[in-house]
Write an enzyme that holds these catalytic residues in place. Sequence first.
Site, PDB file in Angstrom:
ATOM      1  N   SER A   1       0.900  -1.145  -0.068  1.00  0.00           N
ATOM      2  CA  SER A   1      -0.135  -0.066   0.222  1.00  0.00           C
ATOM      3  C   SER A   1       0.925   1.299   0.001  1.00  0.00           C
ATOM      4  CB  SER A   1      -0.852  -0.254   1.135  1.00  0.00           C
ATOM      5  OG  SER A   1      -2.161   0.826   1.004  1.00  0.00           O
TER       6      SER A   1
ATOM      7  N   ASP B   1      -9.429  -4.226  -5.788  1.00  0.00           N
ATOM      8  CA  ASP B   1      -9.091  -3.535  -4.338  1.00  0.00           C
ATOM      9  C   ASP B   1      -9.429  -2.112  -4.261  1.00  0.00           C
ATOM     10  OD1 ASP B   1      -7.319  -2.341  -2.196  1.00  0.00           O
ATOM     11  OD2 ASP B   1      -5.452  -3.336  -2.780  1.00  0.00           O
TER      12      ASP B   1
ATOM     13  N   HIS C   1      -7.150  -6.182   0.006  1.00  0.00           N
ATOM     14  CA  HIS C   1      -6.188  -5.122  -0.082  1.00  0.00           C
ATOM     15  C   HIS C   1      -4.893  -5.578   0.513  1.00  0.00           C
ATOM     16  CE1 HIS C   1      -4.243  -1.206  -0.410  1.00  0.00           C
ATOM     17  NE2 HIS C   1      -4.025  -1.086   1.153  1.00  0.00           N
TER      18      HIS C   1
END
Length: 578
Positions: A237, A466, A495
């Site tokens: 991320s 996602d 995610h």
Amino acid sequence: MKSVALMLSASLSALLTPALTPPADAAPRLDAPRLGAPLGAPPAESRGVQVAARAAAAQGIRFGPCPAVERLPAPVECGTVRVPLDYAHPEGTRIPLTVSRVRASGPAAGRQGALVFNPGGPGASSTYFPLAAGLPVWERIAAAYDLVGYAPRGVGRSAPVSCQDPADRVTGPTLAPTIPSEVYKKERIARAKTYAQGCLNRTGPALRHYHSLNNARDLEVLRAALGEPRLTYMGASYGTYFGALYATLFPHRVRRMVFDAPVNPAPERVWYVNNLDQSLAFERRWADFRTWAAKHDAVYGLGTTAAEVGENYERVRVELAASPAGGRVGPGQLHGAMLQALYDDRFWAARAGALGAYLKGDPKPLVAQAAPAVPTRTGEPASGDPGNGAAVYTAVECNDAPWPEDFALWDRDNTRLARQAPFETWDNVWANLPCAYWKAPRQKPLDVRTGPGVLPPVLILAAERDAAAPYEGALEMQRRLSGSALVTERGAGTHGIAGGANACVNRHLERYLLTGAVPAVRAEGGAGGAGSGKTPVRRASCAPHPEPDPVSLERQAEFRRPSDLPGRGVTARLGAGR
């Protein structure tokens, strides 16, 4: 961008925090703030990194038993590396970064060095990452690599950032209107101004030095302190963003890099526009959950269509606004719990079961899943401040880039967007609104980009649906890092997928880290190669992991908190999202 690390900052299992972007004519026109020219590497900061890296290489890291506050058992070891607060003045104030490690378990001859992991946030720590060595999916990787985690600057015991007195934190019950009134907006503006000022008051002049470019520079100093000639790194991320900054600033120091659930690194999207994209993607993922719950109406009783499930959810929201469950769970807490489920579909059965039970008169499962955690001495973060994760998130994102400073622009863009994507739009605004009133100087985002042959191939992993990191970000990351390879989990939306439930994804991950091999070149958009007239790219696809099975309320007791969930590997137990 808003991350699960922000919502679960006290949890070791905050999720590694992209649905397909709709056609351009399907999305609202949203104005972005104007950005200046991309920032290069200023000479003073470049020199500062070199000075700090040389010093770190000479000093190394003295590892030993981890302090009790880290809650890390042997054989995990902990140590400290010191980095300049301000790289323009490397001989000035230095701040400590907490580092954790477990040594490679295999023969010395097969050791490939250290694998450093960052779970995202901003505001998440990966000091727990060495525990992944005990998970079967990481066994071969842990045999070849020292697994290294660390708390980035501002996080935990690493020169922590603070923005408010813990006693002033709002823990619930709270509202979460999808159509906020003007009175509510004014209240949130006042709270955002107070929070932004609190960051400056409590952190002081150092606040300006907490940003992504310095996170990338810190990574270079950590590499040197570990004694690694080149860096092997995995970021999830937000961790993909400053990992990409590192690759741009220090390409000659890259050995291998894995970017899991990458954010869009385009300078003009950091971070205001990325948040708009994220809110739109969450609406699609919310529809995925409702569709799944409707398929299992016989178990949950939430309706036989996605629309009926949505109507029942709204009914729960209205009732909680009038009478919070257990006196602790209002619409805000319900929304936070549902948002967790949109990061990771392993929460779907628990959330659907809790909603169904509430509608039948039993609020206990919902309270167990959604009520704010009661801080305990053993459950508090290493910084001692339960709001530390949110403070770092705010500081980094507000410092990283220009933001609109007139609420009228936020109001216009998000009012328009909320008509199409009501689930997360306004909640995302309130999470980021302190950036409109930020007092510290802002950076100009670096133009992430590398030319052919500059980097070894980078492995990018992405789930197609996602919501926290929309899939377009993975495509943009691949376009900007020449020679990189993209592995897509089709039709899935969790995610962070590295080390998770998809064996196909895990084979690509393990093969890359152990051998450096990536998917072969193919033509973008279809079969073909050199001479096909299409851009050659490295791409591979994996079928989605199975949808969650509905389970009884009795079994859902196992799924109340993220830390109780059975492992998807590092992304389930050991990660965070942006």
